[in-house]
Every structure is written in C-alpha cells, then in structure tokens.
Design a protein around this motif. Sequence first.
Motif, mmCIF file in Angstrom:
data_model
loop_
_atom_site.group_PDB
_atom_site.id
_atom_site.type_symbol
_atom_site.label_atom_id
_atom_site.label_comp_id
_atom_site.label_asym_id
_atom_site.label_seq_id
_atom_site.Cartn_x
_atom_site.Cartn_y
_atom_site.Cartn_z
ATOM 1 N N ALA A 133 43.388 38.841 42.556
ATOM 2 C CA ALA A 133 44.005 37.801 41.718
ATOM 3 C C ALA A 133 44.013 36.463 42.450
ATOM 4 O O ALA A 133 43.685 35.420 41.873
ATOM 5 C CB ALA A 133 45.422 38.214 41.337
ATOM 6 N N THR A 164 45.095 36.980 34.542
ATOM 7 C CA THR A 164 46.120 37.893 34.022
ATOM 8 C C THR A 164 46.057 39.169 34.862
ATOM 9 O O THR A 164 44.962 39.684 35.108
ATOM 10 C CB THR A 164 45.823 38.254 32.550
ATOM 11 O OG1 THR A 164 45.850 37.067 31.759
ATOM 12 C CG2 THR A 164 46.846 39.244 32.000
ATOM 13 N N ILE A 165 47.216 39.650 35.338
ATOM 14 C CA ILE A 165 47.245 40.909 36.094
ATOM 15 C C ILE A 165 47.984 41.954 35.265
ATOM 16 O O ILE A 165 49.108 41.709 34.828
ATOM 17 C CB ILE A 165 47.989 40.750 37.436
ATOM 18 C CG1 ILE A 165 47.459 39.544 38.205
ATOM 19 C CG2 ILE A 165 47.845 42.013 38.283
ATOM 20 C CD1 ILE A 165 48.213 39.273 39.495
ATOM 21 N N CYS A 166 47.343 43.092 35.060
ATOM 22 C CA CYS A 166 47.965 44.175 34.290
ATOM 23 C C CYS A 166 48.259 45.358 35.219
ATOM 24 O O CYS A 166 47.618 45.515 36.258
ATOM 25 C CB CYS A 166 47.029 44.643 33.181
ATOM 26 S SG CYS A 166 46.513 43.331 32.071
ATOM 27 N N HIS A 167 49.205 46.185 34.830
ATOM 28 C CA HIS A 167 49.580 47.351 35.634
ATOM 29 C C HIS A 167 50.103 48.434 34.702
ATOM 30 O O HIS A 167 50.004 48.302 33.469
ATOM 31 C CB HIS A 167 50.598 46.950 36.702
ATOM 32 C CG HIS A 167 51.704 46.105 36.176
ATOM 33 N ND1 HIS A 167 52.758 46.629 35.486
ATOM 34 C CD2 HIS A 167 51.862 44.753 36.187
ATOM 35 C CE1 HIS A 167 53.558 45.654 35.119
ATOM 36 N NE2 HIS A 167 53.028 44.496 35.523
ATOM 37 N N ARG A 187 47.292 46.461 40.467
ATOM 38 C CA ARG A 187 47.915 45.427 41.316
ATOM 39 C C ARG A 187 48.166 45.938 42.730
ATOM 40 O O ARG A 187 49.167 45.570 43.360
ATOM 41 C CB ARG A 187 49.231 44.956 40.690
ATOM 42 C CG ARG A 187 50.210 46.098 40.482
ATOM 43 C CD ARG A 187 51.576 45.629 40.018
ATOM 44 N NE ARG A 187 52.348 46.762 39.516
ATOM 45 C CZ ARG A 187 53.570 46.657 39.026
ATOM 46 N NH1 ARG A 187 54.150 45.480 38.959
ATOM 47 N NH2 ARG A 187 54.209 47.728 38.590
ATOM 48 N N SER A 188 47.286 46.815 43.224
ATOM 49 C CA SER A 188 47.506 47.319 44.581
ATOM 50 C C SER A 188 47.244 46.211 45.581
ATOM 51 O O SER A 188 46.552 45.228 45.281
ATOM 52 C CB SER A 188 46.585 48.515 44.878
ATOM 53 O OG SER A 188 45.261 48.084 45.050
ATOM 54 N N GLY A 214 43.918 44.826 43.629
ATOM 55 C CA GLY A 214 44.334 43.962 42.511
ATOM 56 C C GLY A 214 44.958 42.646 42.937
ATOM 57 O O GLY A 214 44.571 41.576 42.449
ATOM 58 N N LYS A 215 45.940 42.708 43.858
ATOM 59 C CA LYS A 215 46.650 41.463 44.219
ATOM 60 C C LYS A 215 45.733 40.473 44.934
ATOM 61 O O LYS A 215 45.652 39.310 44.517
ATOM 62 C CB LYS A 215 47.891 41.778 45.050
ATOM 63 C CG LYS A 215 49.065 42.204 44.183
ATOM 64 C CD LYS A 215 50.311 42.432 44.992
ATOM 65 C CE LYS A 215 51.385 43.027 44.079
ATOM 66 N NZ LYS A 215 52.333 43.843 44.821
ATOM 67 N N THR A 264 42.207 51.105 38.769
ATOM 68 C CA THR A 264 43.378 51.930 38.445
ATOM 69 C C THR A 264 43.249 53.371 38.940
ATOM 70 O O THR A 264 44.243 54.025 39.186
ATOM 71 C CB THR A 264 43.617 51.996 36.916
ATOM 72 O OG1 THR A 264 42.563 52.753 36.305
ATOM 73 C CG2 THR A 264 43.707 50.622 36.301
ATOM 74 N N SER A 289 46.713 33.513 49.886
ATOM 75 C CA SER A 289 47.526 33.049 48.751
ATOM 76 C C SER A 289 47.695 31.534 48.780
ATOM 77 O O SER A 289 47.887 30.903 47.749
ATOM 78 C CB SER A 289 48.886 33.747 48.747
ATOM 79 O OG SER A 289 49.686 33.226 49.783
ATOM 80 N N THR A 345 52.309 47.424 31.781
ATOM 81 C CA THR A 345 51.832 46.399 30.846
ATOM 82 C C THR A 345 51.855 46.956 29.426
ATOM 83 O O THR A 345 51.385 48.070 29.193
ATOM 84 C CB THR A 345 50.395 45.980 31.229
ATOM 85 O OG1 THR A 345 50.433 45.404 32.524
ATOM 86 C CG2 THR A 345 49.814 44.988 30.241
#
Length: 283
Positions: A175, A186-189, A166-167, A171-172, A209, A131, A192
């Motif tokens: 990103a 853009t992160i969707c879950h 965003r697991s 996902g995380k 997903t 990060s 959203t």
Amino acid sequence: MTQILDGKAMSRQILDGLKNEVASYRQKGFRAPGLATILLGNDPASAVYVRNKRKRADDVGIKSFKYDLPTQTTQLELLTLIEELNNQGEVDGILVQLPLPAHIDTSLVIYAVNPDKDVDGFHPENIGKLSLGHPRFLPCTPKGCMYLIQASKSKLLGAHAVIVGRSIIVGKPMAYMMLNTDATVTICHSNTRNLREHTRQADILITATGIPHLIGEGDVKEGVVIIDVGINKLEDGTLVGDVDFDAVKNKAAAITPVPGGVGPMTISMLLENTVAAYRHHLS
Ligand code: NDP
C-alpha cells in the motif's frame, strides 16, 4: 490480448544483471557481497525457501553465511548470533527465515537486525522510511510486485489500486509503495464488507490472502491489471493463487500466473537488496 506477466523470466534477467554487477566488482578486487541466512527449526517449507535463497545467492556470486539452528535454540542465542552478524564486516545482509517457533518473539528478532543489513525490509526503521516516502530496503514480495506492475506498462499516477490482504510482509508495504507512486489506494481485509464492491473498482488489483480462487470473473472489471501473490496448495497438490486465473484471464489487461508470477521475483528482490547493501557498505 491479455499480457501474462512472467515473473520467472523477469527474475532470471534481474539475477543475470546482479551476477554481472558482482563480477565487475570482483574484477576490481573488491570482496564478495555477503548474505547471512538463519534457519531455525525444521519446518519443511522454510527449509525449501532457505535452500533456494542460498542457491540463487551462490549463482549470483554472493557469499552465503549459513546458520541452521536446532528448534530448541533460545531467543538469547538467536539474538546473540544476530548481534555478531550485525558487526561482521563481510556480511551485508541478514535474513532470518520466518515463521519462527512459538518460544521466540518474532518482533524482537526483527528489531535486532541492523537496519542497514535488513535486506528483508521488515525492520520498523525501514518500514517507517518507506511510509515517509524515503525507502531504503523495500520488502521483497511487494517490491517484486512493483516490477511486475511496471512491466504491465499501466499508468500508476491516479490509478485505483485495490490491495486485498494487510499483512506486514505483503499488503501494508504494498500500500505504501502504491501511494508513493501516486496511485489511489484501497486496502481490504477479512472484515471488509462487500469485497467485490471494492475489487470491481480496481485498475490494479493485488491479492495476498491465501484463499484459493477468492477472486472470480465477477469480481473484476475489464482491463484490470492483476497481481496474484497467493500461493495455495489444493488437495490434489496443484498450486493456485487467490485469483481464478482461467475465469478472469480474458477480462484482464495483464495478469500474473501462479506459479511463475510473483513467487520467483521474491528471491531476486532479496538478492537485489543484498547487492544494494553491499554497494552502500563499500562506499
Ligand atoms: P497472512 O495470513 O499474514 O495475511 C492474509 C491477509 O488476507 C490478512 O490481512 C487477512 O485479513 C486477509 N484476508 C483473509 N481472508 C480474507 C477475505 N475473505 N477477504 C479479504 N481479505 C482476507 O498472509 P501473507 O500476507 O503472509 O500471505 C498471503 C498469501 O501470499 C499466502 O498465500 C502466501 O503463501 C502468499 N505469499 C507469497 C509470497 C511469494 O513470494 N509469492 C510471499 C509471501 C506470501 P485480516 O488481516 O483481517 O486477517
């Protein structure tokens, strides 16, 4: 014409490269790289994943330290084993196959692995480094996605990457990786609103997903690069992704198939991380 991003072929190339690298170290008299794999319990899918990881490790010349533990193994026993492996000089990487049974605190287990041997890249220190933009071990699945995106030759700088899911394993970290390459992210879950409004803006769309065919033709724009992480088994046994491949294929500039896209890359990234840890431990 749409480019099909062939993860199987790319994975084979990466494994060949690793095999040559390990062989050249061995010729110079160095020990083999070591990967410890811990399988706790008898989840059939996990058993298949671990078997494949061990087989590929053997193919590359990585020495496997195999631990198949019964379901009733206690948390303390597991943590004690991890501590032993943390201190074992021949072990460069430690992989604990997830998910773990409910009586074990998964976070404690992830925290217990020495971050220098955390070839899955899940330890908070490694996620933190990622990060901050100074990654050590990248989590294997999103790392494999990055290779596939690079193979599409699409420009990352300033591209709009939309990640659905965003697991912590996909996902995380994905990103962060996209941000680190100067994409706009853009992160969707599941909460959203109007998912399609976001996915239709994507230059690069990454879906993770576990919902078969969540993304259809009307959900993407022309020329998009699609990386489909989802692996979903339909009632008839067919494996499909989160994306309706046949429906969107002609709209995409590049797309990963399921199976044969992201899946094969995950194991080669694990072994790439293991060889990177080995190199670091030798130096
Ligand atoms: P998780 O169940 O941990 O995460 C799924 C994510 O999808 C969550 O963030 C969830 O949102 C989001 N989501 C669920 N429904 C929707 C929806 N309708 N719209 C938008 N977002 C939604 O799954 P994983 O990340 O572990 O795995 C995802 C898929 O990827 C699975 O099919 C899995 O098999 C596959 N996979 C493949 C790998 C490979 O090697 N190819 C490796 C790892 C996973 P929320 O957070 O709100 O719940």
